[in-house]
Design a protein around this motif. Structure first.
Motif: not given
Length: 191
Positions: A171-185
């Motif tokens: 769900k959160l890989n590629g999610y926009g958070y605080d004006n940045l795109i998260l990379r979750v792995e």
């Protein structure tokens, strides 16, 4: 005319104390030298009070050798060296060491997720709030700069169950958070 007369004041003795013996001038062990701030030290080698320190003891060659620290490696099994030989043994290698406690202190990193591309303002509470919607979180950590204490741009989140971590990654890989795109792995890529 000014008169100079030497007046010696004596301190009253406690009951049961004896008067001091008069000392000769220049005696390093006299009470007068003690009043000047000098302290009598007990030599650890010859056990005498005197004008020398342990390292300068004139009797050090005559004294019996004390069983000091001997730098010998432990035996092959990792336990303490045989009696008579002394070596440093870490607490977890000593006889009767509690090995369960050491294993309980280790973190379980198999359910750990690495979150990259965090802003400088991100705190552990922010990660906890974002990830606990997917399941119970045991730890949230944000790497910080040593001097500025601002976020280092990445962090880790540990879940209780691996399935909750898989849901969070999807769900959160590629999610926009605080004006940045998260990379979750996964922090350690599973085989």
């Amino acid at each position: 005319m000014v008169s100079t007369e030497e007046v010696l004041l004596e301190r009253p003795l406690a009951p049961g104390k004896q008067a001091e013996e008069p000392s000769t001038p220049g005696d390093p062990l006299s009470m007068e030298s003690m009043r000047g701030g000098a302290l009598l030290m007990l030599c650890r080698i010859c056990k005498k009070k005197g004008d020398h320190w342990t390292s300068k003891c004139p009797y050090k060659d005559l004294a019996p050798q004390a069983g000091g620290f001997v730098d010998t490696p432990p035996s092959a099994d990792g336990r303490a060296a045989p009696p008579g030989e002394r070596a440093y043994v870490p607490p977890n290698k000593k006889e009767g060491a509690d090995t369960r406690r050491a294993s309980m202190m280790r973190r379980n990193d198999e359910n750990s997720i690495r979150v990259n591309n965090l802003s400088e303002d991100t705190h552990e509470a922010d990660l906890l709030e974002l990830f606990r919607t997917f399941g119970p979180v045991t730890r949230a950590f944000v790497a910080r700069d040593k001097w500025t204490r601002s976020s280092g741009g990445f962090g880790f989140v540990n879940f209780v169950r691996r399935e909750d971590g898989e849901k969070a990654i999807s769900k959160l890989n590629g999610y926009g958070y605080d004006n940045l795109i998260l990379r979750v792995e996964w922090s350690d890529r599973p085989n």
